[in-house]
Design a protein around this motif. Structure first.
Motif, PDB file in Angstrom:
ATOM      1  N   GLY A  48       0.831  -1.194   0.000  1.00 10.23           N
ATOM      2  CA  GLY A  48       0.000   0.000   0.000  1.00 10.23           C
ATOM      3  C   GLY A  48       0.871   1.252   0.000  1.00 10.23           C
ATOM      4  N   ILE A  49       0.237   2.360  -0.178  1.00 11.86           N
ATOM      5  CA  ILE A  49       0.965   3.633  -0.159  1.00 11.86           C
ATOM      6  C   ILE A  49       1.754   3.782   1.133  1.00 11.86           C
ATOM      7  N   GLN A  50       1.134   3.402   2.248  1.00 12.43           N
ATOM      8  CA  GLN A  50       1.819   3.503   3.538  1.00 12.43           C
ATOM      9  C   GLN A  50       3.079   2.659   3.564  1.00 12.43           C
ATOM     10  N   ASP A  51       3.032   1.460   2.956  1.00 15.24           N
ATOM     11  CA  ASP A  51       4.216   0.596   2.900  1.00 15.24           C
ATOM     12  C   ASP A  51       5.332   1.242   2.103  1.00 15.24           C
ATOM     13  N   ILE A  52       4.973   1.879   0.997  1.00 16.06           N
ATOM     14  CA  ILE A  52       5.979   2.538   0.160  1.00 16.06           C
ATOM     15  C   ILE A  52       6.624   3.681   0.924  1.00 16.06           C
ATOM     16  N   ILE A  53       5.804   4.488   1.584  1.00 15.55           N
ATOM     17  CA  ILE A  53       6.348   5.613   2.340  1.00 15.55           C
ATOM     18  C   ILE A  53       7.202   5.123   3.499  1.00 15.55           C
ATOM     19  N   ARG A  54       6.677   4.158   4.247  1.00 15.91           N
ATOM     20  CA  ARG A  54       7.347   3.661   5.445  1.00 15.91           C
ATOM     21  C   ARG A  54       8.615   2.894   5.115  1.00 15.91           C
ATOM     22  N   ASN A  55       8.572   2.060   4.088  1.00 12.16           N
ATOM     23  CA  ASN A  55       9.693   1.155   3.809  1.00 12.16           C
ATOM     24  C   ASN A  55      10.469   1.448   2.540  1.00 12.16           C
TER      25      ASN A  55
END
Length: 134
Positions: A48-55
């Motif tokens: 998800g977008i959050q995964d891309i930003i976070r990782n």
């Protein structure tokens, strides 16, 4: 509220070797917040977008050099007729939604889950004042 009522029916599937950069482009062009990662026809994860930003961009990693398999989460499944409120792990970034015939029908991101639970518990309108801090 069920997953079907809140899921995104636009499904995009990419291979694990796809770069985070390419995935972000696909997500942006398709207007989706999550993608499914699969080897041929076998689902192996989700991003998800959050995964891309976070990782994807931490530790000064390059989005063009980082592959989805490096940041993807284990697949978390939900049935489309399942009530969202019954989901115990609301912190999981992406849910892959399927019907009772086990056919993939959509995706669902955790921030939508949190928002739907809050809204279903308290339907009163909320007003918030905010200001730009410079």
């Amino acid at each position: 509220m069920t997953f079907h009522e809140l899921m995104t029916e636009k499904v995009r599937i990419l291979e694990p070797e796809t770069s985070v950069y390419e995935a972000a482009l696909v997500m942006n062009q398709a207007g989706v917040e999550a993608i499914i990662v699969a080897n041929r026809s076998q689902v192996v994860g989700s991003v998800g977008i959050q995964d891309i930003i976070r990782n994807g961009f931490l530790d000064e990693r390059s989005s063009k050099a980082t592959r989805l398999e490096e940041i993807m989460a284990e697949p978390r499944w939900a049935y489309e007729d399942e009530p969202v409120e019954d989901t115990q792990e609301l912190d999981h970034s992406v849910y892959i939604v399927k019907n009772r015939d086990e056919r993939l029908v959509g995706t669902f991101t955790s921030h939508k889950i949190r928002a739907s639970v809050v809204l279903s518990q308290d339907a009163r309108p909320v007003t918030t004042k905010s200001r730009l801090v410079e």
